[in-house]
Scaffold this motif. Sequence first.
Motif, PDB file in Angstrom:
ATOM      1  N   SER B  42       1.844  51.637 -21.217  1.00  0.00           N
ATOM      2  CA  SER B  42       1.798  50.569 -20.209  1.00  0.00           C
ATOM      3  C   SER B  42       2.624  50.941 -18.994  1.00  0.00           C
ATOM      4  N   SER B  43       3.761  51.588 -19.240  1.00  0.00           N
ATOM      5  CA  SER B  43       4.594  52.005 -18.109  1.00  0.00           C
ATOM      6  C   SER B  43       3.806  52.936 -17.202  1.00  0.00           C
ATOM      7  N   THR B  44       3.036  53.836 -17.803  1.00  0.00           N
ATOM      8  CA  THR B  44       2.235  54.762 -17.006  1.00  0.00           C
ATOM      9  C   THR B  44       1.217  53.996 -16.154  1.00  0.00           C
ATOM     10  N   LEU B  45       0.517  53.049 -16.778  1.00  0.00           N
ATOM     11  CA  LEU B  45      -0.469  52.282 -16.013  1.00  0.00           C
ATOM     12  C   LEU B  45       0.192  51.483 -14.898  1.00  0.00           C
ATOM     13  N   ASN B  46       1.345  50.872 -15.217  1.00  0.00           N
ATOM     14  CA  ASN B  46       2.010  50.074 -14.196  1.00  0.00           C
ATOM     15  C   ASN B  46       2.513  50.922 -13.041  1.00  0.00           C
ATOM     16  N   ALA B  47       2.892  52.151 -13.353  1.00  0.00           N
ATOM     17  CA  ALA B  47       3.283  53.054 -12.272  1.00  0.00           C
ATOM     18  C   ALA B  47       2.078  53.377 -11.401  1.00  0.00           C
ATOM     19  N   ILE B  48       0.929  53.618 -12.037  1.00  0.00           N
ATOM     20  CA  ILE B  48      -0.285  53.902 -11.253  1.00  0.00           C
ATOM     21  C   ILE B  48      -0.601  52.714 -10.351  1.00  0.00           C
ATOM     22  N   SER B  49      -0.455  51.506 -10.884  1.00  0.00           N
ATOM     23  CA  SER B  49      -0.774  50.307 -10.112  1.00  0.00           C
ATOM     24  C   SER B  49       0.288  49.947  -9.082  1.00  0.00           C
ATOM     25  N   GLY B  50       1.382  50.697  -9.073  1.00  0.00           N
ATOM     26  CA  GLY B  50       2.410  50.434  -8.071  1.00  0.00           C
ATOM     27  C   GLY B  50       3.375  49.332  -8.443  1.00  0.00           C
ATOM     28  N   LEU B  51       3.306  48.863  -9.698  1.00  0.00           N
ATOM     29  CA  LEU B  51       4.222  47.798 -10.110  1.00  0.00           C
ATOM     30  C   LEU B  51       5.583  48.357 -10.490  1.00  0.00           C
ATOM     31  N   LEU B  52       5.618  49.650 -10.849  1.00  0.00           N
ATOM     32  CA  LEU B  52       6.891  50.277 -11.219  1.00  0.00           C
ATOM     33  C   LEU B  52       7.113  51.486 -10.321  1.00  0.00           C
ATOM     34  N   PRO B  53       8.337  51.663  -9.829  1.00  0.00           N
ATOM     35  CA  PRO B  53       8.597  52.862  -9.033  1.00  0.00           C
ATOM     36  C   PRO B  53       8.724  54.089  -9.938  1.00  0.00           C
ATOM     37  N   ILE B  54       8.283  55.239  -9.461  1.00  0.00           N
ATOM     38  CA  ILE B  54       8.442  56.439 -10.272  1.00  0.00           C
ATOM     39  C   ILE B  54       9.644  57.228  -9.776  1.00  0.00           C
ATOM     40  N   SER B  55      10.250  57.976 -10.697  1.00  0.00           N
ATOM     41  CA  SER B  55      11.466  58.697 -10.310  1.00  0.00           C
ATOM     42  C   SER B  55      11.176  60.151  -9.973  1.00  0.00           C
ATOM     43  N   ALA B  56      10.049  60.669 -10.421  1.00  0.00           N
ATOM     44  CA  ALA B  56       9.697  62.044 -10.086  1.00  0.00           C
ATOM     45  C   ALA B  56       8.191  62.210 -10.179  1.00  0.00           C
ATOM     46  N   GLY B  57       7.685  63.254  -9.546  1.00  0.00           N
ATOM     47  CA  GLY B  57       6.260  63.530  -9.594  1.00  0.00           C
ATOM     48  C   GLY B  57       5.482  62.774  -8.540  1.00  0.00           C
ATOM     49  N   THR B  58       4.156  62.884  -8.616  1.00  0.00           N
ATOM     50  CA  THR B  58       3.320  62.191  -7.632  1.00  0.00           C
ATOM     51  C   THR B  58       2.106  61.562  -8.312  1.00  0.00           C
ATOM     52  N   ILE B  59       1.650  60.481  -7.692  1.00  0.00           N
ATOM     53  CA  ILE B  59       0.383  59.877  -8.083  1.00  0.00           C
ATOM     54  C   ILE B  59      -0.494  59.936  -6.852  1.00  0.00           C
ATOM     55  N   ARG B  60      -1.696  60.478  -7.016  1.00  0.00           N
ATOM     56  CA  ARG B  60      -2.579  60.581  -5.848  1.00  0.00           C
ATOM     57  C   ARG B  60      -3.893  59.861  -6.102  1.00  0.00           C
ATOM     58  N   ILE B  61      -4.324  59.127  -5.080  1.00  0.00           N
ATOM     59  CA  ILE B  61      -5.662  58.546  -5.101  1.00  0.00           C
ATOM     60  C   ILE B  61      -6.456  59.270  -4.027  1.00  0.00           C
ATOM     61  N   ASP B  62      -7.560  59.865  -4.385  1.00  0.00           N
ATOM     62  CA  ASP B  62      -8.355  60.668  -3.456  1.00  0.00           C
ATOM     63  C   ASP B  62      -7.487  61.687  -2.728  1.00  0.00           C
ATOM     64  N   GLY B  63      -6.549  62.264  -3.452  1.00  0.00           N
ATOM     65  CA  GLY B  63      -5.705  63.292  -2.863  1.00  0.00           C
ATOM     66  C   GLY B  63      -4.528  62.774  -2.061  1.00  0.00           C
ATOM     67  N   GLN B  64      -4.435  61.450  -1.891  1.00  0.00           N
ATOM     68  CA  GLN B  64      -3.326  60.907  -1.091  1.00  0.00           C
ATOM     69  C   GLN B  64      -2.263  60.278  -1.974  1.00  0.00           C
ATOM     70  N   SER B  65      -1.008  60.586  -1.691  1.00  0.00           N
ATOM     71  CA  SER B  65       0.082  60.037  -2.491  1.00  0.00           C
ATOM     72  C   SER B  65       0.161  58.513  -2.337  1.00  0.00           C
ATOM     73  N   THR B  66       0.467  57.832  -3.449  1.00  0.00           N
ATOM     74  CA  THR B  66       0.541  56.369  -3.393  1.00  0.00           C
ATOM     75  C   THR B  66       1.979  55.890  -3.218  1.00  0.00           C
TER      76      THR B  66
END
Lengths: 363, 234
Positions: B42-66
Amino acid sequence: MSDTSLTTLPPGASARKRINGIDVFMWALRCAVAAIAIFGAVATLLQGRYSLAQWFDFAMFGLTLGSVYALIALGYTMVYGVLRMINFAHGDITMTGAFAGYFVASGVSRNGLLATHPVLAIVAIFAVAMATCIAVALATERFAYRPFRNSPGQAPLICAIGVSFVLEQTVRGMFGSGVKSYPLTTWHDAVINVAGLRVPVVNLFVMGCAISAMVILYLIVHRTRMGMAMRAVSEDKAAAALMGVDVDRVVVFAFALGGAMAGVASVCYALIYQQVHFFMGFAPGIKAFGAAVLGGIGSIPGAMIGGMFLGLIEAVGPALFLDGLGITAPYQLRDAIGFLVLLMVLIFRPQGLFGEAMAKKRA
Amino acid sequence: MILEIENMSLAYGNIEAVRGVSIKIVDGGIVALVGANGAGKSSTLNAISGLLPISAGTIRIDGQSTKELKPHQITRRGIVQVPEGRRIFGRLSVEENLLMGAFSRNDHQAIAEDRDRMFELFPRLKERRRQVAGTLSGGEQQMVATARGLMARPRVLLMDEPSMGLAPLVVEQVFDTIQAINAAGTTVLLVEQNALMALEIADHAYVMEHGEIVLEGPGPELAGDERVISIYLG
Ligand SMILES: Nc1ncnc2c1ncn2[C@@H]1O[C@H](COP(=O)(O)OP(=O)(O)OP(=O)(O)O)[C@@H](O)[C@H]1O
Ligand SMILES: [Mg+2]
């Protein structure tokens, strides 16, 4: 709160069944208040000091005042709904609207517009008061609350109290601490006859404005997209955000709606008491907050009914409950009765009349 | 690639819940993310949805960082989550819940059509459209949650334990629905504790343990993997 931590219960024993001193005291308090109220009411009615027309006057005034409390209470309840925060400055936000309305009112009164075009003049008074309240509410949200929204502890609450002082003292500094009397309209003291009962026009006017404002608010909350989003946010902020709702915008929307209602309330309140003063927001603010709690904070119908109820108790209560007890000048105790009702609600039904049990709240 | 998570970590205070997770989601398939309680799904999904801040790494939608995006903006980019525990709006009507799902859209005509389509997909909801959603049964609430998610016309639907707390027969229905949704063109990232069922229908799957991806591969293949069986079936 019952204290179970001091006694160790044998495993499996139910703590629910135990009756401790505090429970007994609470019950005694409940019975005492009920007894005083019933005894006072019966005695008053037996003495027959008040005529039916007088009771009607009390009730009419109570409903008028109550509709104003209801309008202010809506601001507390909507902000609480979306932020779970008590906007303690809301009473003073209302006061700023009353001042803005006062300046327009004395302007249109001096230049004669109030006499020649009363409708236009009154619309202008309401419009300016509402705009002022909305602007102050939004500025408060943006600069005093939003930066602290995620800070731990009671920071937002303390901020709200700070804003309250800032508003009071700013108005005091700018316009002085004296009481300014509101220019009277020609119809202000007019009275009409309804089935032999005398009804002051100003009461009807205030109630009409307040009820119209509440109907409009109800339609906005239940029939528009933003209204729906506001209800969704007050249930579950994160889920609403997942639906694509910009929660910050909804918060702004709630403050704006609350401000608009406060603007209407401020003019109504000034019309009832015919004066403005830098500290005038405090008492109705606290009472409207109480009304919101009474109705169940976060509930919109609750705020409306809570406000009406508190106004009614305040207006009818002194004569009904206290007169028969032989208390002289029961009207001095008006506020005391209002606050006593509040205390009783907080003690015996903290979730309010329409509030849901806190257990239903999700983490 | 629609969605790409690279080396993502996140923490609750000092407690690291997700460490160096990488997940790739290409258009069209069903991707499963399985793992035991507290694995960090769930933490992973919430990070993807922007509900949780991430401390390292990147999430990209269509190549763009979120990184700079707020949750509602991520939803508007077509990445829509149906959260764990359903989280429907209990005081709103069934129909209002569906309309909330379409909140990010402005095409009123198409929204009305989609709503009617949801009522076809879930006839039970049509009967109860005016009912307050909080009074529905668990299975019906899951229908509301799923339909609400679909109302956003997601490109990727993130589903967090849609079968949680449902009777076995209803679970079957939920899985059928997920496959139907996918067949209609929506990419699905499915988080499940019902690991074997999820793996069976997944084109690609990740197994998570203690905040890390420990296994990855085609779903049915993992379903037969003895390590997975030993973890989840004891
Ligand atoms: N709000 C929170 N504060 C602190 N720790 C949290 C919080 N939410 C989750 N955690 C911790 O982070 C870890 C991962 O939790 P997460 O909810 O992501 O697991 P999950 O894989 O979804 O589990 P489940 O299958 O039970 O839903 C757990 O150890 C959990 O205790
Ligand atoms: Mg989970």
